[in-house]
Design a protein around this motif. Structure first.
Motif, PDB file in Angstrom:
ATOM      1  N   TYR A   1       0.819  -1.204   0.000  1.00  0.00           N
ATOM      2  CA  TYR A   1       0.000   0.000   0.000  1.00  0.00           C
ATOM      3  C   TYR A   1       0.859   1.262   0.000  1.00  0.00           C
ATOM      4  O   TYR A   1       0.491   2.275  -0.607  1.00  0.00           O
TER       5      TYR A   1
ATOM      6  N   ASP B   1      -3.311  -1.129  -4.510  1.00  0.00           N
ATOM      7  CA  ASP B   1      -4.475  -1.331  -3.660  1.00  0.00           C
ATOM      8  C   ASP B   1      -5.055  -2.717  -3.930  1.00  0.00           C
ATOM      9  O   ASP B   1      -4.479  -3.502  -4.682  1.00  0.00           O
ATOM     10  N   ASP B   2      -6.180  -3.008  -3.309  1.00  0.00           N
ATOM     11  CA  ASP B   2      -6.724  -4.366  -3.371  1.00  0.00           C
ATOM     12  C   ASP B   2      -7.187  -4.759  -4.773  1.00  0.00           C
ATOM     13  O   ASP B   2      -7.377  -5.940  -5.059  1.00  0.00           O
TER      14      ASP B   2
ATOM     15  N   HIS C   1      -4.362  -0.654   8.023  1.00  0.00           N
ATOM     16  CA  HIS C   1      -3.308  -1.598   7.667  1.00  0.00           C
ATOM     17  C   HIS C   1      -2.164  -1.655   8.681  1.00  0.00           C
ATOM     18  O   HIS C   1      -1.164  -2.328   8.432  1.00  0.00           O
TER      19      HIS C   1
ATOM     20  N   THR D   1      -2.572 -10.403  -0.610  1.00  0.00           N
ATOM     21  CA  THR D   1      -2.892  -9.605  -1.788  1.00  0.00           C
ATOM     22  C   THR D   1      -2.022 -10.133  -2.922  1.00  0.00           C
ATOM     23  O   THR D   1      -1.051 -10.860  -2.687  1.00  0.00           O
TER      24      THR D   1
END
Length: 402
Positions: free
Chosen positions: A119, A124-125, A178, A358
């Motif tokens: 991040y 990002d996701d 996070h 991720t």
């Protein structure tokens, strides 16, 4: 199957960025050692029946972001590196990864909390990186292990003073989604954060006072050895030393790496444990055990083993695996695809990029450790909590920081 002829062989270059000069030079020792150790063992590899010659080429990051960027560019454009490896450095590691991402060159890195890597570099996701891959623990995992240590020392949830700087370590530790803080609070611990201090710190008396007034039995940090030593002096002078200090980052390394010229800042400090000679892992290249790797390092260098040693070795294992399994090891897109599909048992443990958390990330589990007086070195890293690492023995019990 007949041996490939010399005419069928092609050359592959693995670039290695390691700090050899500057303030991170000691942290570059493990990767430099592993590069020298494995270079003769990886001169040849076979992919799909074709034999390739392999070069491991190293460049110095000079412990700076600019030096890291230049090292990558030299490796890629000057040496033809098709994959780049690196570890260590809050500014240096992201600079290597970002330069590789911009250049379209696969990169594998480690020893940097994965949330900050992922991040913090802008992914990002839903939008992962195309070229850069990483394996490490997370800030949440550090919080879970430190909570294990606080609870082992106090028997229940407690009040924890947060000695966090104004850099990326402190900023990401506080991150409400996070970071370290939400995972620690979820375990029932009360965090006392008087605010960020500038690194290097000139005076931490305000933090000492705030922790004492809040009744904090524990202090957690990601301080340098110098700054933690300052905090401990001031806490002792004011008569309020904590029952236990947990500290990551520099305090995961032996006192020789963070020498302050006095009692080591590490003395009695609890920290994260991600690799030791007693970890039950072997190299995927030749079966070398964690203990054998650490012993070889100490014999060759005359210095105490460092935790990044196992991860440095695993970096080369992952690169070799990608080169052996890629549809075309000379094609960068194929190498990146091979990295994304990697599942490999290494000397740093099992690594799996297919399961997240991720894209681009594989995780390794953490145990809890403490720097205690040792038989072979003044202070040695004892494993004191192990429930998250199957097969890892505890080597000592937890004692108050003192």
């Amino acid at each position: 199957m007949p041996e490939p002829s010399a005419g069928e062989r092609r050359s592959l270059t693995v670039g290695v960025v390691a700090a050899r000069t500057g303030r991170l030079a000691r942290l570059g020792d493990p990767l430099a050692y592993v590069t020298g150790l494995l270079r003769p063992r990886l001169r040849r590899l076979v992919n799909g029946g074709r034999e390739y010659t392999v070069r491991l080429v190293e460049r110095d990051s000079r412990s700076t972001a600019e030096g890291a960027r230049q090292a990558v560019l030299d490796l890629v454009h000057g040496e033809g590196a098709g994959i780049v490896l690196t570890l260590a450095g809050t500014q240096v590691l992201p600079a290597v990864a970002d330069t590789c991402e911009a250049a379209g060159v696969p990169c594998v890195s480690s020893t940097f909390p994965w949330q900050v890597y992922y991040y913090g570099r802008g992914a990002d996701d839903t939008t992962p990186f195309r070229w850069t891959y990483h394996f490490c623990w997370g800030l949440d995992a550090i919080a879970e292990v430190f909570a294990d240590l606080w609870e082992a020392a106090g028997g229940q949830a407690g009040t924890v003073g947060c000695l966090w700087n104004d850099g990326p370590q402190g900023t990401w530790s506080r991150h409400e989604r996070h970071g370290f803080a939400p995972a620690a609070r979820a375990r029932g611990h009360r965090l006392v954060d008087p605010g960020a201090y500038p690194e290097p710190a000139a005076d931490l008396a305000a933090h000492v006072t705030a922790f004492a007034e809040a009744g904090a039995d524990f202090v957690t940090s990601a301080a340098t050895g110098r700054d933690l030593a300052l905090f401990r002096r001031q806490a002792a002078a004011l008569g309020s030393p904590p029952r236990l200090i947990t500290c990551s980052r520099w305090l995961a390394y032996p006192p020789s790496v963070t020498s302050t010229g006095e009692r080591p800042a590490q003395a009695g400090v609890a920290t994260l444990v991600y690799w030791t000679p007693v970890h039950p892992y072997r190299s995927s290249l030749d079966g070398t055990t964690a203990g054998e790797l650490a012993a070889g390092y100490e014999q060759a260098t005359g210095r105490q083993w460092l935790q990044p040693l196992g991860l440095a070795h695993a970096l080369v294992e992952v690169a070799a695996h990608a080169l052996r399994t890629a549809a075309d090891p000379t094609d960068r897109h194929a190498l990146a695809k091979a990295l994304a599909a990697t599942r490999l048992d290494t000397i740093a443990g099992p690594l799996d990029w297919t399961t997240g958390p991720t894209p681009n990330i594989a995780t390794i589990p953490l145990a809890g450790g403490q720097w205690q007086r040792g038989a072979r070195h003044d202070y040695e890293l004892a494993v004191v909590t192990n429930r998250r690492v199957p097969g890892l023995p505890c080597t000592a019990g937890l004692v108050p920081t003192g």
